[in-house]
Enzyme design. Structure first.
Site, PDB file in Angstrom:
ATOM      1  N   ALA A  62      20.959 -14.621  41.588  1.00 30.13           N
ATOM      2  CA  ALA A  62      20.715 -13.181  41.591  1.00 30.13           C
ATOM      3  C   ALA A  62      21.468 -12.574  42.755  1.00 30.13           C
ATOM      4  CB  ALA A  62      19.217 -12.888  41.717  1.00 30.13           C
ATOM      5  N   CYS A  63      22.033 -11.399  42.552  1.00 29.16           N
ATOM      6  CA  CYS A  63      22.783 -10.770  43.631  1.00 29.16           C
ATOM      7  C   CYS A  63      21.870 -10.379  44.784  1.00 29.16           C
ATOM      8  CB  CYS A  63      23.543  -9.556  43.117  1.00 29.16           C
ATOM      9  SG  CYS A  63      22.507  -8.290  42.354  1.00 29.16           S
ATOM     10  N   THR A  64      20.563 -10.309  44.532  1.00 22.42           N
ATOM     11  CA  THR A  64      19.598  -9.952  45.579  1.00 22.42           C
ATOM     12  C   THR A  64      18.931 -11.179  46.198  1.00 22.42           C
ATOM     13  OG1 THR A  64      17.910  -9.687  43.866  1.00 22.42           O
ATOM     14  CG2 THR A  64      19.093  -7.701  44.562  1.00 22.42           C
TER      15      THR A  64
END
Length: 478
Positions: free
Chosen positions: A282-284
């Site tokens: 996930a980019c987060t």
């Protein structure tokens, strides 16, 4: 063995496409999960032409009617949720619980934006001139292109598509090549909900072909992209050259600061959830943690213990709590990053650079240099580097010392530090005593620095701002 799902293009209201490409199940590489068509410039041109033909009538459709279509699509996604989630697991690798949560997010997004059909979309101002009213209204841009990644293959297309459609635009979506079925499910729901032909189109194919064609075509007024920073910046140059609007959400290297006054167990739970859920893809996701001396050892003990509780396996099997990484290329990136760090002197408290097929266990690394690629580069796997800092100020400085600025977190019981952190950290999303991953759908989302074009935010009511332009109207009353 389960028969493969069949993905299709959707162009001008027609679902079609030869099964020209196989997508294999990352948990069971011998199983073909999806058969998908491979489109090119011909299909892209046809999709844009269909969108152009359909857009003006869709924009003229009353907003409550547009909203009703989105709400009907949400209802169909709800009815089809078990099958959509299963196909998502098989093509992307999430656990069933994660896949069901993602489909639920797509449903919620369509419900939220569908409800905006009944909301006001302009403002009324007092005028300095006599007998005059001033109002504003938001107008659709026209045809918009969407390019979406594989890691959230139905949620991200949904949160780009829904605000575009409720605003009166027509859409051409280019989904990730390796997750074509999730986009097809989204297309089928909108098609079956009664969306007019040509208002929403899907073209499967290579980003360098379909995506590039969308970016260059003068009929496409705007393009929203989620993916790597390098590709995003290239697209921005292409779009800027013709003064088209661009929205970019790109990479992240999300840091968490754990202070001495934090509860070590609670902080470890926050970091583990951010680093290891969704297999770290996930980019987060949390990928670097800065810890002050007083809590360091207790935190490392708790985090290492938590890493050992994840059970890798097929996401459709009961008991699996971590699915495989999505592809051989992603696995190689994870393995290389961990091995290089170990060779440079990092200590691996849990996990190593080995894998079982595409299953890659969580990695907790310490004794990592602050300039090590493990601490600076986006890896996109279940890997977290724990680094030492002396105090709050040095930890904040370390988190800000990055080209990325998507999410950042702090674990502390200090209101003073949490408030100061929220004010000074260079990130678009700030989490206090919560995992860096996990977002509400009704609030703005986006990054700064190399994580975003930092122009328009996604999600929430503000998402419609990217897909519209504002017109000011003066009306004299004599």
């Amino acid at each position: 063995m389960t028969s493969p799902a069949v993905a299709q293009h959707l162009i001008a209201g027609e679902l079609f496409g030869d099964a020209g490409k196989e997508r294999r199940n990352p948990a069971r590489p011998g199983e073909v999960a999806v058969l998908a068509p491979v489109g090119g410039t011909t299909e892209t041109d046809a999709a844009i032409a269909a969108a152009v033909d359909a857009q003006s009538a869709w924009a003229a459709t009353p907003a409550p009617v547009r909203g009703a279509v989105l709400l009907k699509a949400a209802q169909l996604l709800t009815e089809r949720k078990p099958q959509i989630a299963e196909d998502l697991v098989r093509e992307e690798g999430k656990t069933r619980a994660e896949a069901e949560g993602e489909v639920g997010r797509a449903i919620g997004v369509f419900q939220f934006f569908g409800s905006l059909g009944w909301a006001s979309s302009g403002s009324v101002f007092s005028s300095g001139m006599p007998n005059t009213t001033v109002t504003t209204r938001r107008e659709a841009l026209g045809v918009v292109g969407l390019i979406t990644p594989w890691n959230f293959p139905i949620a991200i297309p949904a949160w780009k598509t829904a605000p575009a459609l409720i605003s009166g635009n027509a859409v051409v979506l280019k989904p990730a090549e390796i997750t074509p079925m999730s986009a097809t499910h989204l297309a089928m729901a909108l098609h079956d909900a009664g969306l007019p032909a040509g208002v929403f189109n899907v073209v499967h194919g290579r980003g360098s072909v379909v995506g590039e064609a969308l970016a260059r075509d003068p009929r496409v007024a705007a393009l929203s992209f989620t993916g790597s920073t390098s590709v995003g910046l290239q697209l921005q140059q292409t779009l800027g050259a013709r003064r088209a609007r661009a929205q970019l959400e790109m990479g992240g290297k999300n840091g968490v600061l754990v202070l001495d006054d934090a509860d070590a167990k609670k902080a470890a739970n926050v970091v583990a959830a951010g680093a290891f859920s969704l297999t770290g893809q996930a980019c987060t996701a949390t990928s670097r943690v800065y810890v002050t001396p007083g809590v360091r050892q207790a935190f490392l003990d708790e985090l290492t213990a938590l890493a050992g509780t994840y059970v890798p396996g097929d996401g459709l099997d009961a008991g699996t709590t971590m699915g495989p990484v999505v592809s051989d290329a992603q696995l190689n990136q994870d393995v290389s990053a961990v091995q290089d760090a170990a060779d440079a002197g990092a200590r691996l408290l849990y996990g190593d650079a080995s894998a079982d097929g595409l299953h890659f266990a969580p990695v907790v690394a310490t004794d990592v240099a602050h300039d090590s690629p493990l601490a600076t580069d986006e890896i996109f796997g279940p890997v977290v580097a724990v680094l030492d800092v002396d105090d709050y100020e040095s930890g904040l400085a370390a988190i800000n010392d990055s080209p990325y600025g998507l999410t950042a977190g702090i674990c502390t019981d200090s209101l003073t530090h949490s408030t100061d952190f929220a004010s000074r950290v260079q990130a678009g999303v700030v989490k206090v005593n919560r995992p860096t991953s996990g977002l509400d759908l009704h609030v703005p989302f986006g990054g700064v620095k190399d994580s975003s074009s930092n122009t328009f935010r996604e999600q929430g009511h503000t998402a419609t701002e990217f897909y519209t332009w504002e017109k000011t109207v003066y009306t004299g009353i004599e």
